[in-house]
Design an enzyme around this catalytic site. Structure first.
Site, PDB file in Angstrom:
ATOM      1  CE  LYS A 108     -29.908-124.882 -23.164  1.00 23.97           C
ATOM      2  NZ  LYS A 108     -30.475-126.011 -23.889  1.00 23.97           N
TER       3      LYS A 108
ATOM      4  CE  LYS B 251     -33.759-119.270 -24.817  1.00 27.30           C
ATOM      5  NZ  LYS B 251     -33.463-120.295 -25.731  1.00 27.30           N
TER       6      LYS B 251
ATOM      7  CE  LYS C   1     -39.258-126.834 -24.778  1.00 26.57           C
ATOM      8  NZ  LYS C   1     -38.418-127.733 -25.592  1.00 26.57           N
TER       9      LYS C   1
HETATM   10  P1  AMP Z   1     -36.295-125.649 -27.890  1.00 28.31           P
HETATM   11  O1  AMP Z   1     -37.463-125.729 -27.001  1.00 28.31           O
HETATM   12  O2  AMP Z   1     -35.124-124.959 -27.257  1.00 28.31           O
HETATM   13  O3  AMP Z   1     -35.940-126.948 -28.544  1.00 28.31           O
HETATM   14  O4  AMP Z   1     -36.738-124.697 -29.070  1.00 28.31           O
HETATM   15  C1  AMP Z   1     -37.562-125.092 -30.132  1.00 28.31           C
HETATM   16  C2  AMP Z   1     -37.724-123.946 -31.115  1.00 28.31           C
HETATM   17  O5  AMP Z   1     -38.396-122.846 -30.475  1.00 28.31           O
HETATM   18  C3  AMP Z   1     -36.386-123.382 -31.611  1.00 28.31           C
HETATM   19  O6  AMP Z   1     -36.521-123.027 -32.976  1.00 28.31           O
HETATM   20  C4  AMP Z   1     -36.179-122.154 -30.774  1.00 28.31           C
HETATM   21  O7  AMP Z   1     -35.381-121.197 -31.424  1.00 28.31           O
HETATM   22  C5  AMP Z   1     -37.617-121.660 -30.603  1.00 28.31           C
HETATM   23  N1  AMP Z   1     -37.751-120.885 -29.360  1.00 28.31           N
HETATM   24  C6  AMP Z   1     -37.526-121.325 -28.098  1.00 28.31           C
HETATM   25  N2  AMP Z   1     -37.758-120.350 -27.189  1.00 28.31           N
HETATM   26  C7  AMP Z   1     -38.153-119.256 -27.914  1.00 28.31           C
HETATM   27  C8  AMP Z   1     -38.552-117.922 -27.560  1.00 28.31           C
HETATM   28  N3  AMP Z   1     -38.600-117.529 -26.286  1.00 28.31           N
HETATM   29  N4  AMP Z   1     -38.900-117.078 -28.547  1.00 28.31           N
HETATM   30  C9  AMP Z   1     -38.865-117.485 -29.858  1.00 28.31           C
HETATM   31  N5  AMP Z   1     -38.509-118.713 -30.249  1.00 28.31           N
HETATM   32  C10 AMP Z   1     -38.153-119.601 -29.305  1.00 28.31           C
END
Ligand code: AMP
Ligand code: TRP
Length: 334
Positions: free
Chosen positions: A114, A198, A201
């Protein structure tokens, strides 16, 4: 030592939730409600480690709560709240900043990704973010943490911090060492444009992800345009080695159709990817568009969303204050 099973997880309010969040985290959040007490947190203090426009942050908090509810998290069973409304998170984070080691944080790969090439310009918050995440979990003495694979290293750090706290303050078992709960097949849903990244967002192209609020048309178009492979679908997983985009589509299909990867390949081997894509788009539309519609509906009822957050905040605060009292005592803070 606390043997109680308690789930905690957090999602950052940084915009559109997508299929990766849904398969990697949210679906698991929902099913865990049947087995354990669960606390699900919108982690706004994590989001501001990178600058957020204040009015967008507020909108995104509501959108994340609406997404929790629309996927099936039940506010009468689980605690749903916004991180900054329980001040104990920030307080415990400070204490844990003094337990965690610089050498440990220097190993965190998400910070390296990041912060990019100019680390001097990253916020201090982004650097110590894993300590705040440890505070989130340990404030409730959670035993289980459902997350996607990208968070595994942060959870290992949380366990190290908990263990060091227990050693430093001579209170073995005071903080339980939380177990990660990581989905098997879909722990990392990849971008539809680049199978080595991955789904995220923050990726510029909206074609890289399926958002929970995407319409039927958008889902069809995105899946049609998704990168796959010019050769037909192989018979075995070995044939998908070095073809990350194709593997990703097969993985998502396997998860949504609830059939094993071997079974999917057995059924589809020899066919073109367009065949898989048509079926995949159908499954996605069936599963995702009702969630998207519900999110949009809930977003029209802000008073209800506020009420859910308020109730969650009250319940979370009771647990947090009780635990903080004991934590302060252990550290010698009066
Ligand atoms: P975040 O949007 O980064 O706060 O992620 C929220 C949850 O979604 C966390 O548990 C992440 O590990 C999971 N997550 C985010 N992106 C992915 C992805 N591409 N594949 C699987 N899990 C994800
Ligand atoms: N760091 C997580 C992410 O980016 C979100 C998060 C914050 C979290 N605190 C948490 C996840 C506590 C699980 C437990 O996805």
């Amino acid at each position: 030592m606390s043997k109680k099973k308690l789930v905690f997880s957090g999602v950052q309010p940084t915009g559109n939730l997508h299929l990766g969040n849904y398969l990697g985290a949210l679906k698991n959040f929902v099913s865990l409600q049947k087995e354990m007490e669960c606390i699900y947190c919108v982690v706004d203090l994590h989001a501001i480690t990178s600058f957020q426009k204040p009015n967008e942050l507020e909108d995104n908090v509501f959108e994340t709560v609406a997404s929790f509810l629309a996927t099936g998290i039940d506010p009468n069973k689980s605690i749903i709240f916004n991180q900054s409304s329980v001040s104990g998170h920030a307080e415990l984070a400070w204490i844990l900043n003094c337990v965690s080691r610089i050498g440990w944080l220097n190993r965190m790969t998400q910070f390296k990704d990041k912060a990019g090439s100019d680390k001097e310009k990253a916020s201090v918050g982004l650097y110590i973010y894993p300590n705040l995440m440890a505070a989130d979990i340990l404030l409730y003495k959670a035993s289980h943490v459902p997350v996607g694979a990208d968070q595994k290293q942060h959870l290992e750090l949380c366990r190290d911090i908990a263990q060091k706290f227990n050693n430093d303050f001579n209170c073995e078992g005071f903080f339980p060492l939380p177990e990660p709960l990581i989905q098997k097949n879909v722990s990392r849903v990849m971008s539809l444009r680049d199978g080595n990244k991955k789904m995220s967002k923050s990726e510029e192209s909206d074609y890289s992800r399926i958002n929970l609020k995407d319409t039927t048309d958008e889902i069809s178009k995105k899946i049609k345009k998704a990168k796959s492979d010019s050769e037909p679908i192989p018979q075995s997983l070995k044939g998908l080695e070095k073809k990350p985009e194709a593997l990703n589509l097969v993985n998502i299909y396997s998860e949504l159709s609830k059939s094993s990867l071997d079974k999917v390949l057995n059924e589809m081997s020899g066919k073109e990817y367009s065949f898989l894509k048509t079926k995949l788009a159908e499954l996605l539309i069936n599963e995702i568009t009702p969630v998207g519609k519900e999110i949009k509906k809930l977003l029209n009822d802000k008073p209800y969303l506020k009420q859910v957050l308020k109730k969650g905040e009250e319940k979370a605060n009771i647990i947090a204050e009780e635990n903080l009292k004991n934590i302060r005592e252990k550290v010698g803070l009066i």
